[in-house]
Design an enzyme around this catalytic site. Structure first.
Site, short mmCIF file in Angstrom:
data_model
loop_
_atom_site.label_atom_id
_atom_site.label_comp_id
_atom_site.label_asym_id
_atom_site.label_seq_id
_atom_site.Cartn_x
_atom_site.Cartn_y
_atom_site.Cartn_z
N ARG A 184 -21.07 -56.39 2.22
CA ARG A 184 -22.51 -56.22 1.98
C ARG A 184 -22.89 -56.84 0.64
O ARG A 184 -22.56 -56.33 -0.42
CB ARG A 184 -22.88 -54.74 2.00
CG ARG A 184 -24.35 -54.50 1.73
CD ARG A 184 -24.84 -53.11 2.13
NE ARG A 184 -24.37 -52.04 1.28
CZ ARG A 184 -24.83 -50.80 1.33
NH1 ARG A 184 -25.77 -50.47 2.23
NH2 ARG A 184 -24.34 -49.87 0.54
N ASP A 470 -24.88 -42.58 -4.83
CA ASP A 470 -24.86 -44.01 -5.13
C ASP A 470 -26.27 -44.46 -5.46
O ASP A 470 -27.16 -43.62 -5.65
CB ASP A 470 -24.21 -44.81 -3.98
CG ASP A 470 -25.05 -44.80 -2.71
OD1 ASP A 470 -26.17 -44.26 -2.75
OD2 ASP A 470 -24.58 -45.33 -1.69
C1 LIG Z 1 -26.24 -44.91 0.79
C2 LIG Z 1 -25.13 -45.84 0.99
O1 LIG Z 1 -25.27 -47.01 0.80
S1 LIG Z 1 -23.63 -45.24 1.49
C3 LIG Z 1 -22.52 -46.57 1.20
C4 LIG Z 1 -22.30 -46.81 -0.23
N1 LIG Z 1 -21.58 -45.72 -0.86
C5 LIG Z 1 -20.25 -45.64 -0.78
O2 LIG Z 1 -19.64 -46.52 -0.21
C6 LIG Z 1 -19.52 -44.48 -1.39
C7 LIG Z 1 -18.06 -44.58 -1.10
N2 LIG Z 1 -17.31 -43.43 -1.58
C8 LIG Z 1 -16.87 -43.34 -2.85
O3 LIG Z 1 -17.14 -44.18 -3.67
C9 LIG Z 1 -15.99 -42.16 -3.18
O4 LIG Z 1 -15.53 -41.53 -2.04
C10 LIG Z 1 -16.70 -41.08 -4.03
C11 LIG Z 1 -17.14 -41.69 -5.34
C12 LIG Z 1 -17.89 -40.54 -3.31
C13 LIG Z 1 -15.71 -39.95 -4.29
O5 LIG Z 1 -14.68 -40.48 -5.03
P1 LIG Z 1 -13.48 -39.57 -5.61
O6 LIG Z 1 -13.96 -38.23 -5.97
O7 LIG Z 1 -12.82 -40.40 -6.62
O8 LIG Z 1 -12.57 -39.43 -4.36
P2 LIG Z 1 -11.19 -38.67 -4.31
O9 LIG Z 1 -10.67 -38.37 -5.67
O10 LIG Z 1 -11.32 -37.53 -3.39
O11 LIG Z 1 -10.29 -39.79 -3.64
C14 LIG Z 1 -9.06 -39.51 -3.03
C15 LIG Z 1 -8.47 -40.80 -2.54
O12 LIG Z 1 -9.32 -41.37 -1.58
C16 LIG Z 1 -9.67 -42.69 -1.97
N3 LIG Z 1 -11.06 -42.92 -1.58
C17 LIG Z 1 -12.15 -42.13 -1.78
N4 LIG Z 1 -13.24 -42.68 -1.24
C18 LIG Z 1 -12.84 -43.85 -0.70
C19 LIG Z 1 -13.52 -44.87 0.00
N5 LIG Z 1 -14.82 -44.78 0.27
N6 LIG Z 1 -12.81 -45.94 0.41
C20 LIG Z 1 -11.49 -46.03 0.16
N7 LIG Z 1 -10.78 -45.08 -0.49
C21 LIG Z 1 -11.46 -44.00 -0.92
C22 LIG Z 1 -9.51 -42.73 -3.46
O13 LIG Z 1 -9.30 -44.06 -3.88
C23 LIG Z 1 -8.30 -41.84 -3.65
O14 LIG Z 1 -7.14 -42.59 -3.34
P3 LIG Z 1 -5.69 -42.21 -3.90
O15 LIG Z 1 -5.36 -40.82 -3.41
O16 LIG Z 1 -4.80 -43.24 -3.33
O17 LIG Z 1 -5.78 -42.27 -5.39
O1 LIG Z 2 -27.19 -48.11 2.56
C1 LIG Z 2 -27.35 -47.07 3.12
C2 LIG Z 2 -28.37 -46.14 2.77
O2 LIG Z 2 -28.41 -45.06 3.37
O3 LIG Z 2 -29.15 -46.47 1.87
MG LIG Z 3 -28.86 -48.51 1.15
#
Ligand SMILES: CC(=O)SCCNC(=O)CCNC(=O)[C@H](O)C(C)(C)COP(=O)(O)OP(=O)(O)OC[C@H]1O[C@@H](n2cnc3c(N)ncnc32)[C@H](O)[C@@H]1OP(=O)(O)O
Ligand SMILES: O=CC(=O)O
Ligand SMILES: [Mg+2]
Length: 569
Positions: A184, A470
């Site tokens: 994206r 986010d």
């Molecule tokens: C509205 C929108 O646009 S939604 C789409 C955009 N938003 C996103 O993509 C958010 C994605 N998610 C994240 O960034 C994270 O999950 C967070 C920030 C919400 C939480 O992060 P943390 O609290 O650090 O997660 P946590 O400590 O529980 O992570 C545990 C493990 O999972 C992994 N992990 C957590 N989230 C993700 C993810 N989305 N993708 C890949 N790995 C992940 C971490 O890297 C960690 O790995 P490890 O055990 O090997 O070290």
């Molecule tokens: O990108 C996704 C959203 O919900 O915003």
């Molecule tokens: Mg969005």
């Protein structure tokens, strides 16, 4: 041509830096830090490709942004968004998009995350069908994040990505089976202030798209796409004219690469209120390059407030009350499913913001139950897949989709939702219902400041109060406070009957900063960017004219030019 940058050797961080240069084509200037790894991305040919895209499309993008401004003036003067009579024939005639490529026919669970090295590996290994690698809502667009993200994606597509977590002595590598990669890029509105083309900042999304496409299309199509690809998610569009630009960008890229027209495929996020009235038109523009639409529910809520910033009769209740159960949200999801299935492409669901809660099993189970319910609603309504923010959610979501879809890769043919043809403009604009509380104001303040503090230090998605935050979710906090302040709304949900005023907000900011200090500790507060974030966020909430985007407004704070020079855009 050579572009000046500063090479900082890791071993001599404190010593005098050696100078080094990116080799750039005519008219291109790189103002970001020089790094040998980045130089493998910022090759002369790749930059020429980006510059060509910039030159060909900048006029169209400027025009599209002007049209957004014009529409905003209209809405601010009382008009409502609605279906465009001029494009009625597109909505009413029968046409379909190009068939969905086999490689991505099944997208029942998609994980999303920033283009950070370890997370990319974890996401690709997560068991999800797709990984949406994010340069957008989940990424703070610093030079380091963007360029490292490109390096990481190149290694991921080549299958060579690895990561050594030295603290835990753990090495991360790709499994044999991985999720399919979608990327994206940023939205049309964001500039890239570290790359100048012909004296002006490049368009951010053309940099993201151009560099990724240039370096990866051949390998991606061979190893992942079954002859198709690369695959993209396209954010924050407001009108089909913006989709037409993307379509033209794709055709230009395909031509330059010498690959078949229709190779590149993209899913468009419907995440602005005006775009819900343009879903057929957007698919039509991208009909040879489409693999569906997605309910970007968080930006959609943000856009509802932004679009109606001049409408005192359309105020949001507490943020926590604006879910998919609201009539306008359900109508949007239902119409999106009907539109996509009628045109033969995926109707993707959205992001539940819950994440696993490690230290409280009961709270964790309650959060998981909310996620299951949300996903069950989506699959039963006809969505073909959905988003997960965290790998810990994938088994539960997969289970919901598996038990409802069985072995069918999607529901494009099986759930047509013809009933949704009855959805009207009124349904799509229906006022959200619910109360407003002081706690709602406090939570928005606390979340907004902490999110911005993270973003300013290079982190674009964070866990806050057991939810994923986010750029999209933080935008809701910002614009909701702005709206409540502008209209001096009464907080009617907690029996206090207080009106939101600058004085009240000032007190709330002070108290919530104290609370943040208690929660994160004095040391972290001092070292972090909380005070700066508080200043910026407070300003953004109290300005007379609403800023279009939090991230655009704050962007100059994360621009670092090398060698140092004016960074103001
Ligand atoms: C509205 C929108 O646009 S939604 C789409 C955009 N938003 C996103 O993509 C958010 C994605 N998610 C994240 O960034 C994270 O999950 C967070 C920030 C919400 C939480 O992060 P943390 O609290 O650090 O997660 P946590 O400590 O529980 O992570 C545990 C493990 O999972 C992994 N992990 C957590 N989230 C993700 C993810 N989305 N993708 C890949 N790995 C992940 C971490 O890297 C960690 O790995 P490890 O055990 O090997 O070290
Ligand atoms: O990108 C996704 C959203 O919900 O915003
Ligand atoms: Mg969005």
């Amino acid at each position: 041509m050579l572009s000046l940058g500063t090479l900082v050797q890791p071993s001599q961080t404190e010593k005098k830096p050696a100078m080094s240069y990116y080799d750039v084509p005519e008219g291109v200037d790189i103002r970001g830090r020089y790094d040998q790894e980045f130089a493998k991305i910022l090759t002369k040919d790749a930059l020429q490709f980006v510059a060509d895209l910039q030159r060909e499309f900048r006029g169209h993008v400027k025009y599209a942004m002007e049209c957004r401004k014009e529409a905003k003036t209209w809405y601010n003067n009382g008009a409502l968004p609605g279906f465009d009579p001029v494009t009625k024939f597109v909505r009413e005639s029968s046409w379909v998009c190009a068939p969905v490529p086999q490689a991505v026919a099944d997208r029942r669970v998609e994980i999303t995350g920033p283009v950070e090295r370890k997370m990319i590996i974890n996401a690709l290994n997560s068991g999800a069908k797709v990984f949406m690698a994010d340069f957008e809502d989940a990424l703070s667009p610093t030079w380091e994040n963007l360029m490292r993200g490109q390096v990481n994606l190149k290694d991921a597509v080549n299958g060579t990505i690895s990561f050594h977590d030295k603290a835990r002595n753990r090495v991360y590598k790709l499994n044999d089976q991985t999720a399919k990669l979608f990327v994206r890029p940023r939205g049309w509105h964001l500039p890239e202030a570290h790359i100048f083309v012909d004296g002006e900042p490049a368009i951010g999304c053309l940099v993201d798209f151009g560099l990724y496409f240039f370096h990866n299309y051949a390998s991606f199509r061979r190893t992942q796409g079954g002859g198709y690809g690369p695959f993209f998610y396209l954010p924050k569009m407001e009108n089909s004219r913006e989709a037409r630009i993307w379509n033209n960008v794709f055709e230009r890229a395909e031509k330059l690469a010498g690959i078949e027209r229709g190779s590149i495929r993209a899913t468009v996020l419907i995440e602005t209120l005006p775009a819900v009235f343009q879903m057929d038109e957007i698919l039509y523009e991208l009909r040879d390059h489409s693999v569906g639409l997605n309910c970007g529910r968080w930006d959609y809520i943000f856009s509802y407030v932004k679009t109606f910033q001049g409408h005192s009769d359309r105020l949001l209740p507490d943020r926590v009350l604006v879910g998919m159960g609201q009539h306008f949200m359900r109508s949007y999801s239902d119409l999106l499913i009907r539109t996509c299935h009628r045109r033969g492409v995926h109707a993707m669901g959205g992001m539940a913001a819950q994440i696993p809660i490690r230290d409280d099993p009961a709270a964790n189970e309650a959060a998981m139950e909310l996620v299951r319910k949300d996903k069950l609603r989506e699959v039963k309504a006809g969505h073909d897949g959905t988003w997960a923010a965290h790998p810990g959610l994938i088994p539960a979501i997969m289970e919901v989709f598996n038990s409802n879809m069985g072995s069918n890769p999607n529901q494009i043919q099986s759930i047509k939702r013809e009933d949704a043809a009855r959805i009207t403009e009124e349904d799509l604009l229906m006022r959200p219902v619910g109360v407003r509380t002081l706690e709602g104001l406090r939570l928005n303040t606390r979340v907004g400041i902490q999110y911005l503090a993270a973003w300013l230090t290079g982190t674009g998605s964070v866990p806050l109060y057991n939810l994923m935050e986010d750029a999209a979710t933080a935008e809701i906090s910002r614009v909701q406070i702005w709206q409540w302040l502008k209209y001096g709304v009464e907080l009617d949900g907690d029996g206090l009957g207080v009106k939101v005023s600058r004085e009240l907000f000032g007190r709330v900011v002070e108290e919530e900063m104290e609370r943040i200090e208690r929660e994160v500790g004095k040391e972290k507060l001092k070292k972090g960017m909380y005070k700066e974030a508080c200043k910026i966020f407070s300003r953004q909430c109290t300005v007379p004219v609403l800023d279009d985007f939090l991230t655009l407004n704050a962007y100059n704070h994360i621009v670092i030019h090398h060698p140092k020079g004016p960074s103001k855009l």
